[in-house]
Design a protein around this motif. Sequence first.
Motif, PDB file in Angstrom:
ATOM      1  N   ASP A 141       9.809  -0.467   4.731  1.00 10.76           N
ATOM      2  CA  ASP A 141       7.855  -0.129   3.908  1.00 10.76           C
ATOM      3  C   ASP A 141       7.615   0.695   5.756  1.00 10.76           C
ATOM      4  OD1 ASP A 141       5.596  -1.323   2.841  1.00 10.76           O
ATOM      5  OD2 ASP A 141       4.991  -1.714   4.950  1.00 10.76           O
ATOM      6  N   LEU A 142       7.810   0.778   6.214  1.00  9.27           N
ATOM      7  CA  LEU A 142       6.968   0.677   7.743  1.00  9.27           C
ATOM      8  C   LEU A 142       7.602   2.605   7.905  1.00  9.27           C
ATOM      9  CD1 LEU A 142       8.030  -1.051  10.921  1.00  9.27           C
ATOM     10  CD2 LEU A 142       5.462  -0.724   9.984  1.00  9.27           C
ATOM     11  N   ILE A 143       8.977   3.031   7.496  1.00  8.39           N
ATOM     12  CA  ILE A 143       9.269   4.453   7.164  1.00  8.39           C
ATOM     13  C   ILE A 143       8.081   5.137   5.873  1.00  8.39           C
ATOM     14  CG2 ILE A 143      10.874   5.648   6.076  1.00  8.39           C
ATOM     15  CD1 ILE A 143      12.530   5.638   7.944  1.00  8.39           C
ATOM     16  N   ALA A 144       8.532   4.624   4.387  1.00  9.08           N
ATOM     17  CA  ALA A 144       7.611   4.853   3.582  1.00  9.08           C
ATOM     18  C   ALA A 144       6.085   5.461   3.784  1.00  9.08           C
ATOM     19  CB  ALA A 144       7.826   3.974   2.449  1.00  9.08           C
ATOM     20  N   HIS A 145       5.620   4.459   5.100  1.00  7.91           N
ATOM     21  CA  HIS A 145       3.992   5.052   5.467  1.00  7.91           C
ATOM     22  C   HIS A 145       4.554   6.269   5.901  1.00  7.91           C
ATOM     23  CE1 HIS A 145       0.146   3.754   6.346  1.00  7.91           C
ATOM     24  NE2 HIS A 145       0.621   4.060   7.559  1.00  7.91           N
ATOM     25  N   LEU A 146       5.084   6.545   7.091  1.00  2.07           N
ATOM     26  CA  LEU A 146       5.828   7.835   7.709  1.00  2.07           C
ATOM     27  C   LEU A 146       5.850   9.269   6.981  1.00  2.07           C
ATOM     28  CD1 LEU A 146       7.538   6.861  11.410  1.00  2.07           C
ATOM     29  CD2 LEU A 146       5.273   7.191  10.994  1.00  2.07           C
ATOM     30  N   LEU A 147       6.680   8.807   6.257  1.00  2.00           N
ATOM     31  CA  LEU A 147       6.402   9.887   4.737  1.00  2.00           C
ATOM     32  C   LEU A 147       5.288  10.246   4.205  1.00  2.00           C
ATOM     33  CD1 LEU A 147      10.178   8.176   2.845  1.00  2.00           C
ATOM     34  CD2 LEU A 147       9.778   9.941   4.664  1.00  2.00           C
ATOM     35  N   ALA A 148       4.755   8.990   4.064  1.00  2.00           N
ATOM     36  CA  ALA A 148       3.588   9.852   3.039  1.00  2.00           C
ATOM     37  C   ALA A 148       2.451  10.460   3.903  1.00  2.00           C
ATOM     38  CB  ALA A 148       2.595   8.238   2.880  1.00  2.00           C
ATOM     39  N   GLU A 149       2.447  10.668   5.382  1.00  2.00           N
ATOM     40  CA  GLU A 149       2.368  11.525   6.596  1.00  2.00           C
ATOM     41  C   GLU A 149       2.741  12.631   6.250  1.00  2.00           C
ATOM     42  OE1 GLU A 149       1.113   8.247   9.504  1.00  2.00           O
ATOM     43  OE2 GLU A 149       2.273   9.693   9.531  1.00  2.00           O
ATOM     44  N   ARG A 150       3.641  13.270   5.668  1.00  2.00           N
ATOM     45  CA  ARG A 150       4.086  14.610   5.753  1.00  2.00           C
ATOM     46  C   ARG A 150       4.336  14.956   4.175  1.00  2.00           C
ATOM     47  NH1 ARG A 150       7.239  11.625   9.738  1.00  2.00           N
ATOM     48  NH2 ARG A 150       7.734  12.516  10.814  1.00  2.00           N
ATOM     49  N   VAL A 151       4.225  13.960   3.724  1.00  2.00           N
ATOM     50  CA  VAL A 151       4.578  14.281   1.465  1.00  2.00           C
ATOM     51  C   VAL A 151       3.643  14.036   1.119  1.00  2.00           C
ATOM     52  CG1 VAL A 151       5.872  12.684   0.304  1.00  2.00           C
ATOM     53  CG2 VAL A 151       5.608  15.143  -0.409  1.00  2.00           C
ATOM     54  N   HIS A 152       2.029  14.548   0.140  1.00  2.00           N
ATOM     55  CA  HIS A 152       1.210  14.456  -0.841  1.00  2.00           C
ATOM     56  C   HIS A 152       0.861  14.996  -2.033  1.00  2.00           C
ATOM     57  CE1 HIS A 152      -1.465  15.885   2.380  1.00  2.00           C
ATOM     58  NE2 HIS A 152      -0.258  15.190   3.419  1.00  2.00           N
ATOM     59  N   PRO A 153       0.469  14.597  -2.842  1.00  2.00           N
ATOM     60  CA  PRO A 153       0.828  13.757  -3.166  1.00  2.00           C
ATOM     61  C   PRO A 153       1.989  13.561  -4.022  1.00  2.00           C
ATOM     62  CG  PRO A 153      -0.601  15.387  -5.000  1.00  2.00           C
ATOM     63  CD  PRO A 153      -0.292  15.674  -3.340  1.00  2.00           C
ATOM     64  N   GLN A 328       0.547  -2.193   7.318  1.00  2.00           N
ATOM     65  CA  GLN A 328       0.076  -2.764   7.537  1.00  2.00           C
ATOM     66  C   GLN A 328      -1.354  -3.544   8.484  1.00  2.00           C
ATOM     67  OE1 GLN A 328      -0.821  -4.783   3.897  1.00  2.00           O
ATOM     68  NE2 GLN A 328      -2.530  -2.851   2.689  1.00  2.00           N
ATOM     69  N   ALA A 329       0.202  -4.422   8.913  1.00  2.00           N
ATOM     70  CA  ALA A 329       0.161  -4.907  10.258  1.00  2.00           C
ATOM     71  C   ALA A 329       0.764  -4.603  11.633  1.00  2.00           C
ATOM     72  CB  ALA A 329       0.794  -6.507   9.979  1.00  2.00           C
ATOM     73  N   TYR A 330       1.706  -3.441  11.436  1.00  2.00           N
ATOM     74  CA  TYR A 330       2.315  -3.140  12.567  1.00  2.00           C
ATOM     75  C   TYR A 330       2.485  -1.415  12.850  1.00  2.00           C
ATOM     76  CZ  TYR A 330       4.661  -7.775  11.776  1.00  2.00           C
ATOM     77  OH  TYR A 330       4.508  -8.427  11.850  1.00  2.00           O
ATOM     78  N   ASP A 331       1.736  -0.623  13.909  1.00  2.00           N
ATOM     79  CA  ASP A 331       1.988   0.818  14.152  1.00  2.00           C
ATOM     80  C   ASP A 331       3.690   0.984  13.753  1.00  2.00           C
ATOM     81  OD1 ASP A 331       1.063   3.291  15.664  1.00  2.00           O
ATOM     82  OD2 ASP A 331       3.432   3.107  16.141  1.00  2.00           O
ATOM     83  N   ALA A 332       3.102   1.938  13.157  1.00  2.00           N
ATOM     84  CA  ALA A 332       5.224   2.251  11.764  1.00  2.00           C
ATOM     85  C   ALA A 332       5.762   2.760  13.016  1.00  2.00           C
ATOM     86  CB  ALA A 332       4.131   3.324  10.326  1.00  2.00           C
ATOM     87  N   THR A 333       5.528   3.683  13.945  1.00  2.00           N
ATOM     88  CA  THR A 333       6.526   4.713  14.760  1.00  2.00           C
ATOM     89  C   THR A 333       6.881   3.805  15.838  1.00  2.00           C
ATOM     90  OG1 THR A 333       4.961   6.500  13.725  1.00  2.00           O
ATOM     91  CG2 THR A 333       6.382   6.668  16.119  1.00  2.00           C
ATOM     92  N   SER A 334       5.604   2.924  16.528  1.00  2.00           N
ATOM     93  CA  SER A 334       5.655   1.819  17.295  1.00  2.00           C
ATOM     94  C   SER A 334       7.138   0.563  17.399  1.00  2.00           C
ATOM     95  CB  SER A 334       4.467   0.777  18.204  1.00  2.00           C
ATOM     96  OG  SER A 334       4.426  -0.451  18.599  1.00  2.00           O
ATOM     97  N   PHE A 335       6.406   0.040  15.978  1.00  2.00           N
ATOM     98  CA  PHE A 335       7.912  -0.885  15.523  1.00  2.00           C
ATOM     99  C   PHE A 335       8.963  -0.120  15.234  1.00  2.00           C
ATOM    100  CE2 PHE A 335       6.957  -4.871  13.751  1.00  2.00           C
ATOM    101  CZ  PHE A 335       8.731  -5.531  13.930  1.00  2.00           C
ATOM    102  N   LEU A 336       9.484   1.615  14.605  1.00  2.00           N
ATOM    103  CA  LEU A 336      10.402   1.952  14.615  1.00  2.00           C
ATOM    104  C   LEU A 336      11.050   2.132  15.690  1.00  2.00           C
ATOM    105  CD1 LEU A 336       9.928   4.181  11.399  1.00  2.00           C
ATOM    106  CD2 LEU A 336      11.111   2.078  10.987  1.00  2.00           C
ATOM    107  N   THR A 337      10.248   2.647  17.077  1.00  2.00           N
ATOM    108  CA  THR A 337      10.771   2.710  18.029  1.00  2.00           C
ATOM    109  C   THR A 337      11.713   1.465  18.608  1.00  2.00           C
ATOM    110  OG1 THR A 337       8.994   4.724  18.293  1.00  2.00           O
ATOM    111  CG2 THR A 337      10.080   3.868  20.277  1.00  2.00           C
TER     112      THR A 337
END
Length: 357
Positions: A141-153, A328-337
């Motif tokens: 779920d966290l990675i999906a969030h980062l992917l959405a920052e790179r590609v859209h729609p 929605q609950a956690y910062d994606a980069t911080s948790f993945l790091t």
Amino acid sequence: MKIAVYGANGYQGRLVLAELARRGIDMRLVGRNATRLREAATTVGTAAGTGDADQRIADTDDHDALVAAFRGCDAVINCAGPFTRSGPAVVRAAIAAECHYVDTAGEQLYTKTVFDTFAGDAERAGVTVVPATNDGCVPGDLIAHLLAERVHPIEEIAVSHFITGAGGFSRGSLRSMVETIDAVKAGGLSYDDGDWRAGTPARHTAVTLPDAPQPTDVVKCPLSEVVTIPRHIEVRHVESHVDAAVAAQLNTPLTPEIIDSLPEGPTEEDRRTHRFTYLIDAFSRDGQLVRGVVRGHDTYGSTAVIAVEAARRLAAEGAKPGVLAPAQAYDATSFLTFLALHGISWTITVSDTRATS
Ligand SMILES: NC(=O)c1ccc[n+]([C@@H]2O[C@H](COP(=O)([O-])OP(=O)(O)OC[C@H]3O[C@@H](n4cnc5c(N)ncnc54)[C@H](OP(=O)(O)O)[C@@H]3O)[C@@H](O)[C@H]2O)c1
């Protein structure tokens, strides 16, 4: 900070207790069977060098006892599966006790039920509920969030799980599969144009793993990422798969008696042989593919690390009240790091051609 663990004496529960002890986090053990709970408490108390652990007995059909067992804790980690049957009572009690809540559930429909049933209650109580904080759903779920920052729609996200290694699933995981076998066999929910639907045919039947010479067959499987990802990403279609060879093993009929006769779960040595690769493929409407890859070993040990960190962050840092997806609950980069420091690596690559068929 004090974290309550429900189902503390189970296979996953004891790994969570060990992780809490390793992190030096104060814990309360909660379960329905005094003898089994005491054994787990002794083990963890000895391991943590703290003597007797704090423990409470509460069954899921006794709401008041459950609330009393959780009261005074900052968060609850629920490890008592099958969640489809007993999970909602634990969520309800955690909210009533004003505790944040996470669980290790892998049951897709249950995850959706938590969102559908408890969002308002959690908001009013000012607590955060994050279901499916396991080795797959949180990094995916966290990675999906980062992917959405790179590609859209984004037109589509396809999540695929591949696991190898000795020892197989724990008895609790098998019970959860049997409890939800109809959904598992039918492939579960897909997300399509704003809603979750059962019975949608899979768009993909094979996926090419990184560096693999050819595609691996996959089948549709009900993973919780399908429920969480569309809550924070604008996407038309989300579906999830597992390795077809692993899914084929489920064709062997499993009865409660057969499950009871199996080992409780993979041994520590077996767990060291586990390797997982989770692919999160996001396809833009113009055909670009952005791929997130999560790799790690030891699915149950990783789930313990993830569930403890998920609960700890809610207790220490807070999040918006309500039922939330991990991103929605956690910062994606911080948790993945954080996860990368614990042996769960991740990469994101962008390509022009579709790597799946
Ligand atoms: N990626 C994933 O999807 C993932 C990863 C890890 C774990 N999980 C899930 O985590 C769950 C736990 O697995 P496990 O191997 O730890 O199972 P387990 O060893 O069978 O332990 C289950 C625990 O839950 C308790 N429990 C079960 N039903 C209950 C009920 N109706 N009321 C109260 N307590 C109840 C049991 O208590 P008693 O001892 O009293 O029976 C036990 O403490 C499974 O659902 C598994 O699928 C999922």
